[in-house]
Write a protein that holds these residues in place. Structure first.
Motif, short mmCIF file in Angstrom:
data_model
loop_
_atom_site.label_atom_id
_atom_site.label_comp_id
_atom_site.label_asym_id
_atom_site.label_seq_id
_atom_site.Cartn_x
_atom_site.Cartn_y
_atom_site.Cartn_z
N TYR A 1 11.01 11.39 -21.72
CA TYR A 1 10.17 12.13 -22.69
C TYR A 1 10.79 13.47 -23.06
O TYR A 1 10.83 13.83 -24.23
CB TYR A 1 8.77 12.32 -22.09
CG TYR A 1 7.91 13.27 -22.87
CD1 TYR A 1 7.33 12.88 -24.08
CD2 TYR A 1 7.69 14.56 -22.42
CE1 TYR A 1 6.55 13.76 -24.81
CE2 TYR A 1 6.91 15.44 -23.14
CZ TYR A 1 6.34 15.04 -24.33
OH TYR A 1 5.57 15.92 -25.05
N PHE A 2 11.27 14.23 -22.08
CA PHE A 2 11.81 15.56 -22.38
C PHE A 2 13.08 15.47 -23.22
O PHE A 2 13.33 16.32 -24.07
CB PHE A 2 12.05 16.35 -21.09
CG PHE A 2 10.78 16.72 -20.37
CD1 PHE A 2 9.71 17.29 -21.04
CD2 PHE A 2 10.65 16.47 -19.02
CE1 PHE A 2 8.54 17.63 -20.38
CE2 PHE A 2 9.49 16.80 -18.34
CZ PHE A 2 8.43 17.38 -19.03
N THR A 3 13.88 14.44 -23.01
CA THR A 3 15.06 14.24 -23.85
C THR A 3 14.64 13.81 -25.25
O THR A 3 15.22 14.25 -26.25
CB THR A 3 16.01 13.20 -23.23
OG1 THR A 3 16.57 13.78 -22.03
CG2 THR A 3 17.14 12.82 -24.15
N HIS B 1 9.90 21.93 -18.37
CA HIS B 1 9.87 20.56 -17.88
C HIS B 1 9.11 20.55 -16.55
O HIS B 1 9.46 21.29 -15.63
CB HIS B 1 11.27 20.01 -17.66
CG HIS B 1 12.06 19.86 -18.92
ND1 HIS B 1 13.33 19.32 -18.92
CD2 HIS B 1 11.78 20.15 -20.21
CE1 HIS B 1 13.79 19.28 -20.16
NE2 HIS B 1 12.88 19.80 -20.96
N TYR C 1 14.13 16.63 -27.64
CA TYR C 1 15.33 17.19 -28.25
C TYR C 1 15.79 16.39 -29.45
O TYR C 1 16.39 16.92 -30.37
CB TYR C 1 16.50 17.23 -27.25
CG TYR C 1 16.32 18.09 -26.04
CD1 TYR C 1 15.84 19.39 -26.13
CD2 TYR C 1 16.68 17.61 -24.78
CE1 TYR C 1 15.71 20.18 -25.00
CE2 TYR C 1 16.55 18.39 -23.64
CZ TYR C 1 16.05 19.67 -23.76
OH TYR C 1 15.93 20.45 -22.65
N PHE D 1 12.48 25.56 -23.16
CA PHE D 1 11.59 24.42 -22.93
C PHE D 1 11.09 24.47 -21.48
O PHE D 1 11.75 25.03 -20.62
CB PHE D 1 12.34 23.09 -23.15
CG PHE D 1 12.91 22.96 -24.53
CD1 PHE D 1 12.22 22.30 -25.52
CD2 PHE D 1 14.15 23.52 -24.84
CE1 PHE D 1 12.73 22.18 -26.80
CE2 PHE D 1 14.68 23.40 -26.12
CZ PHE D 1 13.97 22.74 -27.10
N TYR E 1 7.75 17.96 -13.47
CA TYR E 1 7.91 16.65 -12.85
C TYR E 1 7.03 16.57 -11.61
O TYR E 1 6.82 17.57 -10.92
CB TYR E 1 9.37 16.43 -12.42
CG TYR E 1 10.35 16.52 -13.55
CD1 TYR E 1 10.67 15.40 -14.31
CD2 TYR E 1 10.98 17.73 -13.87
CE1 TYR E 1 11.58 15.48 -15.35
CE2 TYR E 1 11.89 17.81 -14.91
CZ TYR E 1 12.18 16.68 -15.64
OH TYR E 1 13.08 16.77 -16.67
#
Length: 151
Positions: free
Chosen positions: A144-146, A89, A149, A87, A91
């Motif tokens: 959002y990134f969690t 990510h 999953y 993935f 920021y």
């Protein structure tokens, strides 16, 4: 070994970081989330995990992160986990300030804990909690990134 802050800030500014995220489930299928105290993602609920250090194998990094993030000294290795994929990510900020962005290449691994552990909060999370319902139904501010999953 950790880098001095100024060196690490320069690394963040110029390169992506490699990390491992641990999607930890209990026997009921609930997912362990921690509320982050540091940027990036400060104030959001996020899965445990951390960076891979230079000259550290992925297997060693996985065992270290399970120990440091979950307080589990032995018994869980990368071979025991389900690889969920790679993935990215991005920021707008970093651990040092809002003037440097952070880019992670993340290796996601899912593990199931068959017994309760006392979670080691370290300096990254103020509290941990198992998500007891669907992520869409949660009142937690899940990053959002969690969410990617979990959905």
């Amino acid at each position: 070994m950790w880098l001095p802050d100024e060196t690490f800030k320069s690394v963040i500014q110029h390169t992506p970081l490699i990390s491992i995220d641990l999607i930890v489930r209990n026997e009921q299928g609930e997912v362990l989330l921690g509320k982050r105290v540091n940027a990036p993602a400060k104030g959001y609920w996020f899965v445990p995990g951390g960076r891979v250090r230079k000259n550290e194998t992925l297997d060693d990094a996985f065992v270290r992160l399970v120990r440091e993030e979950l307080g589990i000294e032995s018994g869980i290795t990368r071979a025991d986990a389900k690889f969920l994929g790679v993935f990215e990510h991005f920021y707008d900020d970093c651990v040092f300030s809002g003037d440097v962005s952070t880019h992670y290449i993340v290796l996601g691994y899912e593990i199931t804990l068959k017994y309760q552990h006392i979670i080691n909060l370290r300096e990254q999370h103020e509290i941990f909690e198992y998500l007891k319902s669907n992520v869409a139904d949660s009142t937690l501010e899940i990053h959002y990134f969690t969410r990617l999953y979990l959905e």
